[in-house]
Motif scaffolding. Structure first.
Motif, PDB file in Angstrom:
ATOM      1  N   LYS A 172      -0.987 -11.715 -11.491  1.00 48.74           N
ATOM      2  CA  LYS A 172      -1.146 -11.134 -12.832  1.00 48.74           C
ATOM      3  C   LYS A 172      -0.415 -11.955 -13.893  1.00 48.74           C
ATOM      4  N   LYS A 173      -0.585 -13.262 -13.782  1.00 52.92           N
ATOM      5  CA  LYS A 173      -0.024 -14.192 -14.756  1.00 52.92           C
ATOM      6  C   LYS A 173      -1.139 -15.072 -15.306  1.00 52.92           C
ATOM      7  N   ARG A 174      -0.959 -15.514 -16.544  1.00 52.11           N
ATOM      8  CA  ARG A 174      -1.966 -16.343 -17.199  1.00 52.11           C
ATOM      9  C   ARG A 174      -1.310 -17.599 -17.755  1.00 52.11           C
ATOM     10  N   ARG A 193      -0.216 -14.542 -21.603  1.00 50.20           N
ATOM     11  CA  ARG A 193      -0.750 -13.226 -21.955  1.00 50.20           C
ATOM     12  C   ARG A 193      -0.758 -12.298 -20.745  1.00 50.20           C
ATOM     13  N   GLN A 194      -0.909 -11.009 -21.049  1.00 50.31           N
ATOM     14  CA  GLN A 194      -1.096 -10.021 -20.008  1.00 50.31           C
ATOM     15  C   GLN A 194      -2.585  -9.956 -19.636  1.00 50.31           C
ATOM     16  N   THR A 195      -2.906  -9.112 -18.691  1.00 56.02           N
ATOM     17  CA  THR A 195      -4.274  -9.075 -18.159  1.00 56.02           C
ATOM     18  C   THR A 195      -5.291  -8.652 -19.209  1.00 56.02           C
ATOM     19  N   ASP A 220      -4.871  -8.644 -22.614  1.00 57.11           N
ATOM     20  CA  ASP A 220      -4.522  -9.110 -23.957  1.00 57.11           C
ATOM     21  C   ASP A 220      -5.567 -10.094 -24.480  1.00 57.11           C
TER      22      ASP A 220
END
Length: 412
Positions: free
Chosen positions: A21-23, A27-29, A31
């Motif tokens: 769950k990292k980008r 950002r969050q998932t 966002d």
């Protein structure tokens, strides 16, 4: 030109980041990237920036005959272009699969949803109607082109104004903006697309995928919705099977994102309307940030000028400078007086010049004599450097140099 494919290491890294769950951009998932809407000087022109993805939209209109099946309705035409300027993977003058899909999705989102009152575009039934043309140009591709194109299109349509017309018999008069105020389009609602990317056979999803995330996705779901939570269209691609719960979950997320984006569009339209009414500066040039080479603007540095004269007087009092003393024509001396600081004797007189330069006899100088003349000249200059001042040295050097040239000329 094909785009550079991702390496196996990059692919594994991106998929591992999705599992955790990292980008890439932090950002969050669920966002979105930062959205910026800028309107041009003309009505119906805007640029939308979705992160590093930039899309330009231009709306225009013209009077054309209507379709035979709908004589009382105007015509909506959408055109989306992918130029090599946006990405090296896009080829000019070629209908790629991505371009066809984006055009169809944009038409379903805006035309089939009946967001614009096409009957208000009719001028003379069966003879003349307004054709609204929406041209979308992709300036830079960094993923999620569908969302950026839909936001740019609906923003430009809301900002557009068509000319006013008058009908007298069978004559149609189109008034310019100076003669009559242009008329805005009748827009019922604002459909906006929200994209969801699925990874690892639908186990994970991301909102607003970037370009690298789109390369490793397994499927894409695009939901077009307005702020009233009415679904206008749904497009699924990638060949993965989605469950009903997944689609409902995505629709709930899309309703929240659409409300936020609609509020942002309305705020941008209100700000542009307010600036135009007040007579302020507007357009793309005014939206550029300052202190950049494209803006050609810098803030003036404040300089304190109140005590300049007092500071100058204090400096003159602390350090007095004597007036210049004229030594000779074209020269001056500033300092303690006329004391020679070069260590030269000013009272020494010039050496008399006794060379006879008026003889008509031809002199033949050998190589050894020529070297002797040059040595005598150099030694003479060294002596003069020690015994004369600068002005006398220049005069003496000029005279001896002229004599030397005359001797050489006589020799040859």
């Amino acid at each position: 030109m094909r785009d550079t494919p991702l390496s196996n290491c990059e692919r594994r890294f991106l998929l591992k980041a999705v599992e955790e769950k990292k980008r890439l951009d932090g950002r969050q998932t669920y966002d979105y990237r930062n959205i910026k809407i800028t309107f041009g000087t003309d009505y119906g022109c805007c640029i939308v920036e979705l992160g590093r993805t930039r899309v330009l939209c231009q709306v225009s209109c013209e009077l054309v005959p209507p379709k035979d099946s709908r004589p009382t309705e105007g015509i909506m035409f959408f055109n989306l272009e992918l130029s090599p300027m946006a990405s090296p993977a896009f080829e000019p003058n070629r209908q790629s699969e991505l371009l066809v899909m984006l055009n169809r999705q944009l038409e379903r989102c805006l035309r089939n949803s009946k967001c614009i009152d096409t009957e208000s575009l009719c001028v003379v039934s069966g003879e003349k109607v307004w054709q609204i043309r929406v041209d979308v140009h992709v300036l830079n591709h960094d993923g999620n082109l569908m969302d950026a194109a839909s936001i740019a299109a609906i923003s430009a349509l809301s900002h557009f104004r068509r000319p006013d017309v008058a009908i007298q018999g069978r004559d149609i008069t189109v008034f310019s903006p100076e003669e009559r105020d242009p008329i805005p389009l009748s827009i019922y609602h604002m459909p906006i697309c929200v994209s969801f990317a699925f990874f690892l056979q639908g186990s994970y999803l991301l909102v607003d995928p970037c370009e690298r995330e789109e390369r490793v996705k397994d499927g894409l779901l695009v939901i077009a919705m307005n702020k009233h939570r009415e679904i206008c269209s749904i497009q699924s691609s990638g060949g993965i099977m989605l469950l009903k719960d997944q689609v409902l979950r995505c629709s709930k997320i899309a309703s929240v994102k659409v409300s936020e984006i609609t509020e942002l569009i309305n705020k941008a339209l209100e700000n542009d309307r307010k600036i135009r009414k007040e007579g302020g500066k507007f357009g793309f040039a005014e939206s550029m940030p300052k202190e950049r080479i494209t803006a050609l603007k810098r803030d003036e540095a404040p300089v304190e000028m109140t005590d300049v004269q007092e500071t100058a007087n204090e400096i003159n009092i602390l350090r007095s400078v004597s007036s210049p003393v004229l030594v000779a024509m074209g020269t001056a001396q500033v300092g303690e007086g006329i004391v020679n600081s070069w260590g030269l004797d000013e009272d020494e007189e010039d050496e008399p010049q006794t060379e006879d330069t008026k003889t008509d006899e031809v002199m033949v100088i050998s190589d050894s004599e020529e070297e002797e003349v040059s040595l005598n000249l150099s030694s003479y200059l060294k002596v003069k450097l020690q015994n004369t001042n600068i002005l006398q040295l220049i005069q003496c050097y000029t005279t001896k140099y002229n004599l030397f040239l005359k001797e050489i000329n006589k020799a040859f």
